[in-house]
Motif scaffolding. Sequence first.
Motif, PDB file in Angstrom:
ATOM      1  N   ASP A  61      10.616 -17.180 -16.585  1.00 30.17           N
ATOM      2  CA  ASP A  61      10.717 -17.830 -17.530  1.00 30.17           C
ATOM      3  C   ASP A  61       9.757 -18.992 -17.797  1.00 30.17           C
ATOM      4  O   ASP A  61      10.076 -19.832 -18.623  1.00 30.17           O
ATOM      5  CB  ASP A  61      12.190 -18.795 -17.446  1.00 30.17           C
ATOM      6  N   SER A  96      15.427 -15.462 -19.178  1.00 33.43           N
ATOM      7  CA  SER A  96      16.352 -14.443 -18.305  1.00 33.43           C
ATOM      8  C   SER A  96      17.748 -14.407 -18.604  1.00 33.43           C
ATOM      9  O   SER A  96      18.359 -13.630 -18.499  1.00 33.43           O
ATOM     10  CB  SER A  96      15.990 -14.805 -16.891  1.00 33.43           C
ATOM     11  N   TRP A  97      18.124 -15.713 -19.280  1.00 33.40           N
ATOM     12  CA  TRP A  97      19.598 -15.817 -19.283  1.00 33.40           C
ATOM     13  C   TRP A  97      20.116 -15.003 -20.397  1.00 33.40           C
ATOM     14  O   TRP A  97      21.042 -14.353 -20.011  1.00 33.40           O
ATOM     15  CB  TRP A  97      19.939 -17.378 -19.755  1.00 33.40           C
TER      16      TRP A  97
END
Length: 119
Positions: A61, A96-97
């Motif tokens: 990220d 990434s979430w």
Amino acid sequence: MNKQNAKDYLPLVQALADGKTIQLAGYENNWSDLDCPDFTATPNKHRIKPEPHPAESWPVDTKILARNSEADEWNRRYFAKYENGLLHFWVGGCTSWPSCGTTVTWNFFKLAENDDGQG
């Protein structure tokens, strides 16, 4: 090493003198570090160990600006991984979430930390 091919070893010897690691090609060109290179193999079986790509230490990220050609505008993206010599970014500017694990590669990129995002 002999008188005829000594010049072929010069870049390797210079790198060794500069503190770099010399590697030897083994089975299927798997490279191994040499603690004390003796240069008994041919020069093309040796190489200077490549420096790691800076992205190998980037956290997931990390903010990146990416584009596919020099004519394109920079796009804000987030770093996903460095694999097989390619940088992967999360699809659509996601982190990434919410990404569902989908990544893409871009041809040009730079860290966004010191950039205002205007490209």
